[in-house]
Scaffold this active site. Structure first.
Site, PDB file in Angstrom:
ATOM      1  CE  LYS A  35      11.633   2.320 -12.413  1.00 20.45           C
ATOM      2  NZ  LYS A  35      12.822   2.856 -11.724  1.00 20.45           N
TER       3      LYS A  35
ATOM      4  CG  ASP B 229      19.088  -1.917  -9.116  1.00 20.87           C
ATOM      5  OD1 ASP B 229      18.065  -1.654  -8.451  1.00 20.87           O
ATOM      6  OD2 ASP B 229      19.480  -1.208 -10.066  1.00 20.87           O
TER       7      ASP B 229
ATOM      8  CB  ALA C  25      14.383  -0.969 -10.012  1.00 18.55           C
TER       9      ALA C  25
ATOM     10  CD1 TRP D 128      18.954   2.379 -15.963  1.00 19.27           C
ATOM     11  CD2 TRP D 128      19.806   2.446 -13.893  1.00 19.27           C
ATOM     12  NE1 TRP D 128      18.502   3.531 -15.362  1.00 19.27           N
ATOM     13  CE2 TRP D 128      19.010   3.598 -14.090  1.00 19.27           C
ATOM     14  CE3 TRP D 128      20.439   2.262 -12.663  1.00 19.27           C
ATOM     15  CZ2 TRP D 128      18.840   4.562 -13.106  1.00 19.27           C
ATOM     16  CZ3 TRP D 128      20.268   3.217 -11.681  1.00 19.27           C
ATOM     17  CH2 TRP D 128      19.474   4.350 -11.902  1.00 19.27           C
TER      18      TRP D 128
END
Length: 394
Positions: free
Chosen positions: A243, A208, A210, A127
């Site tokens: 999300k 991470d 997400a 990312w």
């Protein structure tokens, strides 16, 4: 003073969004922005979120500050959602943050405080905000190979070879599930090998996560994170609610620091609270309160899980339909990876020139590295995209 400021490079995704808005074509397709969309092109408010907000509106009697770490009920609920029973709650320090980005930033700040000489290892690709924040903080940075050039699959041998070059005390940033931007994930067997390497090389994982719930389901998506947290001496985890709860604009995230040494939890918690105080004092509460309300109410949680599963299955269906249409048009299996990847994103493996041709000739917008948002598709646009991909020679 302001005359001394330098122009900053434009954010590529934000620039892509602007170009899409200005495009007058009615048949244009936006596959660039990383936001979930339903079949009508809207990002809906989930049923449980609306119900939770109504409940909060009816019951909340104060807008006073929460603690520096945020609402304890939110912290407990998120630790349970991400980690389950993998780690005792007493071994987890946690603070609410403004979104997953805030959690990444605070996690890197914590690393810089604790080990200023540590190199942060990032997957290539990753990312874009990961290297951007690391660079801004002036931290040493390195990359490990992640994706094969010829087929969009995990280059596991290259990854392991590169991480052999990390020194004791370095930090390895890993995507817990639904790798962004590739959609290509490690298997659990590969995760076990990564964990063994982390232990052998005395490296600290920074995970991470997400997109929990967008890949193979809430529990399966958390399996790798739980393996890491339970088996390494220390780890850091950044999680986002944008999300899976669909509350992007509420900026709701959490940062966790985990140690197998019980005595370190209090010190880590105090340092996380200190970092919150320096950056924004008290974290935003509304999104966190929505999440806590849902996760602590059996009926709301069940409805949220059901809608999240509908979303996940919908994205899998889009993946399978796109792969099938491309197979029909190309008479080959070279796009089968689209059905195998997980989460919102995949990379086509197209050149920047081919991506530009998709935009110019067909009104199809995706990031220059050919990352496309699967959730930006629907049954009507899948044949259009597939034909354009073939027409552009991808």
């Amino acid at each position: 003073m302001l005359t001394n400021l330098k122009d900053q490079p434009a954010d590529k995704i934000l620039a892509l969004m602007a170009a899409y808005r200005e495009d007058p074509r009615d048949n244009k397709i936006d596959l660039g922005v990383g936001v979930y969309k339903d079949a009508t092109g809207k990002t809906p408010v989930m049923r449980a979120v609306k119900a939770a907000e109504k409940k909060i509106w009816e019951e909340q009697d104060s807008k006073s500050y929460t603690g520096l770490a945020g609402d304890p009920a939110y912290g407990d609920a998120m630790v349970d959602l991400v980690l389950g029973s993998a780690v005792a709650r007493g071994n987890v320090a946690a603070v609410a943050t403004p979104g997953g980005t805030g959690a990444i930033r605070q996690g890197l700040e914590l690393i810089k405080m604790a080990a200023p000489g540590a190199t942060v290892w990032l997957s290539a690709p990753t990312w874009p905000n990961h290297p951007s924040i690391v660079k801004y903080l002036g931290m040493p940075m390195a990359e490990y190979r992640y994706l094969n050039d010829d087929t969009p699959t995990v280059n596991f041998d290259g990854m392991m070879e590169d991480l052999q070059g990390a020194k004791a005390g370095d930090v390895v940033l890993l995507h817990g599930c639904c790798h962004n931007p590739t959609g290509a994930n490690l298997t659990l067997a590969q995760w076990a090998e990564v964990i063994a390497l982390l232990q052998e090389r005395e490296l600290t994982p920074f995970v991470d996560i997400a997109y929990q719930g967008f890949g193979d389901g809430l529990e399966d998506d958390a399996a790798a994170v739980r393996m890491v947290a339970s088996e390494v001496p220390e780890c850091i985890i950044a999680a986002s609610c944008s999300k899976n709860f669909g509350i992007y604009r509420e900026r709701t995230g959490i940062l966790m620091a985990i140690s197998q040494d019980d005595a370190l939890q209090g010190r880590a918690q105090a340092n996380l609270a200190f970092l919150n105080r320096q950056n924004y004092s008290f974290p935003p509460d509304h999104g966190a309160r929505i999440v806590a309300t849902i996760l602590n109410d059996a009926d709301l949680k069940a409805d949220w899980m059901a809608e999240l599963e509908e979303i996940r299955q919908g994205m899998l269906g889009l993946r399978e339909a796109l792969a099938a249409e491309l197979k029909r048009l190309s008479n080959s299996d070279r796009f089968e990876f689209l059905a195998q990847h997980r989460g919102m994103f995949s990379r086509l493996g197209a050149t920047p020139e081919q991506v530009e041709k998709l935009r110019a000739d067909h009104g199809i917008y995706m990031v220059g590295d050919s990352r496309l948002n699967i959730a930006g598709l629907n049954a009507q646009t899948i044949p259009v995209l597939a034909k354009a991909i073939i027409d552009c020679g991808i």
